[in-house]
Enzyme design. Structure first.
Site, PDB file in Angstrom:
ATOM      1  NE  ARG A 191      -4.173   0.069   1.723  1.00  0.00           N
ATOM      2  CZ  ARG A 191      -5.226   0.419   0.987  1.00  0.00           C
ATOM      3  NH1 ARG A 191      -5.371   1.663   0.581  1.00  0.00           N
ATOM      4  NH2 ARG A 191      -6.134  -0.467   0.653  1.00  0.00           N
ATOM      5  CD  GLU A 199      -7.434   2.334   6.213  1.00  0.00           C
ATOM      6  OE1 GLU A 199      -8.103   1.876   5.264  1.00  0.00           O
ATOM      7  OE2 GLU A 199      -6.339   1.879   6.562  1.00  0.00           O
TER       8      GLU A 199
END
Ligand code: MTE
Ligand code: HPA
Ligand code: MOS
Length: 808
Positions: free
Chosen positions: A340, A742
């Site tokens: 990520r 997030e």
């Protein structure tokens, strides 16, 4: 239009007062309803794992921790621990009947250390006693030399040291597109440097806790504060060498998870279950805050090296970036975190020619893990730091350099990992925010202020966010739900997601209420339970409502369709035309209350419960080439922050923050605004006040709030303007909403960059970026002020070389 869309219930999308106006009538989508547990939260009635009424005979566990960062266990003499007051049993790795592992991906995470300890704080034995207090006192005997004898081995503590020694928990990740080296060499301007960012403790208010209750025929019920009940079930079963169907894991809610309970609740669940199985009594393990800090992993800290070539407008022509993440002693989720990070280096910017390397450095420290953003923040931050440096070298407003690098629409729109950005709204979102925050006017006012203020300096910064939504491991993008309609028309929902304060259950209840045209009060969401929905994914990657909302919607739609068919039989007309609204089902000019139709359905032997299942479309990923379509869509946002720093003390204050965030068509604006605010303040803590510090022996010295400073309510700026951007997901997500958990954590990059801006103001015209590390503690700010002064004094302005690291 697919079948799903054609079937969506009539949406009463009301314009809600974003901060509260509460309506509790039916079809409550897009309405700021309060969190389903809000009243319980504020009254203290909400049941967390430690509040569950204890069964008679319950025992309490505590862990004896390693005193060395890396050592061979020579011998253990646990008699003193066994003989301590109140102690019932002491367990070690030898007592584990199955596999001594609780690692989520690789099998490199011992539950209790066997022959070797790999970090200071690693659990070596478990004490089971009559009270928590007595268990903890006995466990503290682990500090004595006589109890566990060690032969200390060489310890590698930092990412830098591990990188130098080529010690990694997983092979390096490498993504390359185009010809970055040639592009950098040929560029009119170049910049290179290093940078570092610290880790971050999740600091969930409710610490790690599990309560295991033995059941008949080798059964075990584990109440666990976890984001991942299915994985807790699985690791407990493996540890006991039992089939999964012997174990049930239940979680009603967590007092925060923030990624820290995605995998690392496992050790606690396993130890409680092991003790419960050995002793045939219920056992609770609740780590105190210091132990929680010492045992569990945190956000990965990182050191970076970068080089960029760019044109006169600051457009990046080629870039090379290496991110060395401190993984800790085991792999845990570091592979996915690093992936990520690689996929977020671009943030909102087009990088035509780029080389990105991510290293998962193996160190003798806690095993770092998921934390809100999951590597995304660590990836995107370096790009923002690089652009800031480019802007200062060119003497441009960093805002303009950012805009010059934005992804295009229909061109310059492919990410380094090969996914096209098809929903790009960053430019219009930026325009709205620059306007509402009055950025350009304030930029001039701040320059004027700074010209007349020798000690206090103000700084202003803008930063954008583009965040990919989906688990970056495609198979995890699945979810299930189970909806029951009882004979009285009340509705019970169970789904695979977990509630950690983010409002998932509220949103799922809204979706189900909307399907049936019922007020929210008629829908109840139950505890997450592995015996109701099997094989679930963690509630993580911000996908909770996308996945479970869709699964619950599908389950409810199945029941609704059956009810509509019955209504059509009884009242005439076509089932597709049935309307479910205001607690009434209407069709063909006739109508009947929902509960009346449900009662009739029961008598007609219509199944009034259903499962639902959802898989995210479009996602795929090639882990070898690091290319594919890892994200279903992107969420966007941007922030403008203004700070003032005291150049004598390094103190600073956030004066104003303007946030504009894209939650698609919000299901619940109040909840989403809460996520944006919370994410922003939490990310600000990471980049400013939260500093993890290990001593030379590898002992984490900042293991309590006395030495580790998370933001408080008083750190909220006096002027805090938080808005949701009016948008609709281009993908048919649940009510066209977007994940929101997030992405807002990246908005406070603007705070860090504003501090840099204020430092830069101390040397007007300097072409060096302030070498400010993160977290920007007062010490870091003073170091950066000093370093900027000396760099500007000693180096010719035509040859700027930036180094963003201050050696420590
Ligand atoms: N909000 C609260 N109040 N508490 C939390 O623990 N965790 C965050 C975010 N917001 C968290 C939170 C993280 S790390 C994630 S991945 C998402 O919520 C998970 O929930 P969601 O997918 O339902 O948004
Ligand atoms: N986020 C959180 N957890 C995960 C992910 C992710 O992207 N991928 C695998 N586990
Ligand atoms: Mo969140 S870090 O994906 O639990």
């Amino acid at each position: 239009m697919n079948r799903t869309d054609a079937f969506v219930a009539p949406v009463a999308r009301k314009h809600a007062d974003q901060h509260g106006a509460v309506e509790n009538d039916d079809a409550a989508i897009g309405v700021s309803l309060p969190h389903e547990s809000a009243a319980l939260h504020v009254s203290g009635e909400a049941t967390y794992t430690d509040d569950i009424a204890e069964l008679q005979g319950t025992l309490y566990a505590a862990l004896g921790l390693s005193r060395h960062a890396h050592a061979r266990i020579v011998s253990m003499d646990l008699d003193a621990v066994r003989n301590a007051p109140g102690v019932i049993a002491v367990l070690t790795a030898d007592d584990i009947p199955g596999e001594n592992n609780c690692g989520p991906v690789l099998h490199d995470d011992p539950i209790l250390a066997a022959d070797e300890v790999l970090y200071l704080g690693q659990p070596v034995f478990a004490v089971i006693a009559e009270s928590h207090e007595l268990a903890r006192r006995a466990a503290a005997l682990a500090k004595s030399d006589d109890v566990v004898r060690y032969e200390p081995l060489e310890a590698i503590l930092t990412a830098a040291a591990a990188k130098a020694a080529r010690q990694f928990v997983l092979p390096p990740l490498h993504l390359r597109r185009g010809e970055p080296d040639a592009k950098i060499a040929a560029a009119p301007h170049r910049l290179s440097g290093t940078f570092e960012v610290g880790g971050q403790e999740q600091f969930y208010l409710e610490g790690q806790v599990a309560y295991a209750v033995p059941k008949e025929m080798d059964g075990m019920l584990v109440y666990s504060s976890t984001q991942h009940p299915s994985e807790m079930q699985q690791v407990v079963a493996h540890m006991l060498d039992w089939p999964a169907h012997n174990v049930v894991c239940e979680c009603r809610r967590m007092g925060g998870g923030f990624g820290g309970k995605e995998s690392q609740s496992a050790l606690f669940a396993c130890v409680a279950a092991l003790a419960a199985q050995r002793l045939r009594r219920p056992v609770k393990l609740r780590a105190d805050r210091d132990d929680d800090f010492m045992i569990t992993g945190k956000r990965h800290d990182a050191i970076y090296e970068y080089e960029a070539g760019f044109d006169d407008a600051g457009r990046v022509l080629g870039a090379r970036i290496e991110i060395a993440l401190r993984a800790g002693y085991s792999a845990d989720l570091s592979g996915a975190v690093a992936t990520r990070a690689v996929c977020h280096v671009d943030n909102a910017y087009y990088l035509s020619d780029v080389d990105i390397v991510a290293l998962c450095c193996k160190t003798h420290t806690q095993s770092n893990t998921a934390f809100r953003g999951f590597g995304g923040p660590q990836g995107a931050l370096i790009m923002e730091v690089m652009l800031d440096g480019i802007a200062r070298q060119l003497q441009l407003d960093p805002l303009d350099v950012r805009i010059a690098n934005y992804y295009g629409v229909g061109e310059r729109d492919t990410t380094p990992y090969g996914q096209r950005v098809e929903d790009n709204i960053i430019a219009p979102l930026t325009d709205v925010l620059l306007d509402s925050s009055d950025y350009r006017t304030r930029r001039a006012a701040i320059a004027a202020f700074n010209a007349g203020s020798p000690v206090l300096k103000r700084g202003l910064a803008f930063s954008p966010v583009k965040f990919g939504i989906s688990f970056n491991v495609p198979f995890l993008n699945q979810a299930g739900a189970l909806v029951h309609v009882y004979k009285d028309g009340s509705v019970l929902v169970n789904h695979g997601g977990t509630e950690m304060g983010q409002g998932l259950n509220t949103k799922v209840a809204q979706v189900v209420a909307n399907q049936f045209g019922l007020p929210l009060s008629r829908v109840r969401v139950t505890a997450t339970d592995t015996s109701k929905v099997a094989n679930t994914s963690a509630t993580a990657a911000s996908t909770g409502s996308d996945l479970n909302g869709k699964a619950a919607e599908a389950a409810a739609r199945t029941i609704r369709t059956r009810l509509a068919e019955l209504a059509a039989q009884q009242l005439g007309g076509h089932a597709d035309d049935a309307q479910f609204a205001h607690g009434v089902v209407s069709i063909n000019g006739g109508a009947m209350p929902f509960e009346q139709l449900v009662g009739a359905a029961y008598l007609a032997r219509v199944q009034l419960w259903s499962d639902g299942f959802y898989t995210t479309p479009k996602v795929h990923w090639d882990a070898k080439t690091l290319t594919g379509h890892p994200f279903y869509y992107f969420a966007y946002g941007a922030a403008v922050s203004e700070v003032v720093i005291d150049t004598l003390t390094g103190e600073w204050k956030l004066l104003r923050a303007d946030l504009l965030h894209d939650a698609g068509q919000s299901i619940n604006p109040a909840i989403d605004i809460g996520q944006v605010e919370g994410g922003f303040i939490q990310g600000m803590g990471w980049l400013t006040t939260e500093e993890l510090w290990w001593n030379r022996d590898g002992r984490l010295m900042t293991h309590a709030p006395s030495t580790y400073k998370i933001p408080a309510v008083s750190d909220t700026p006096a002027a805090f303007h938080v808005q949701l951007y009016q948008n609709s997901n281009v993908e048919p997500t649940v009510f066209r909403s977007k994940a929101v958990g997030e992405p807002p954590l990246l908005l406070p990059f603007s705070v860090f960059l504003a501090i840099r801006d204020a430092i830069a103001a101390t040397v007007p015209g300097a072409q060096h970026a302030p070498p400010l590390r993160a977290p920007a503690t007062p010490e870091a700010i003073l170091d950066a002020l000093d370093a900027l002064q000396s760099a500007s004094a000693s180096e010719p302005a035509a040859q700027p070389a930036t180094t963003d690291t201050t050696a420590r």
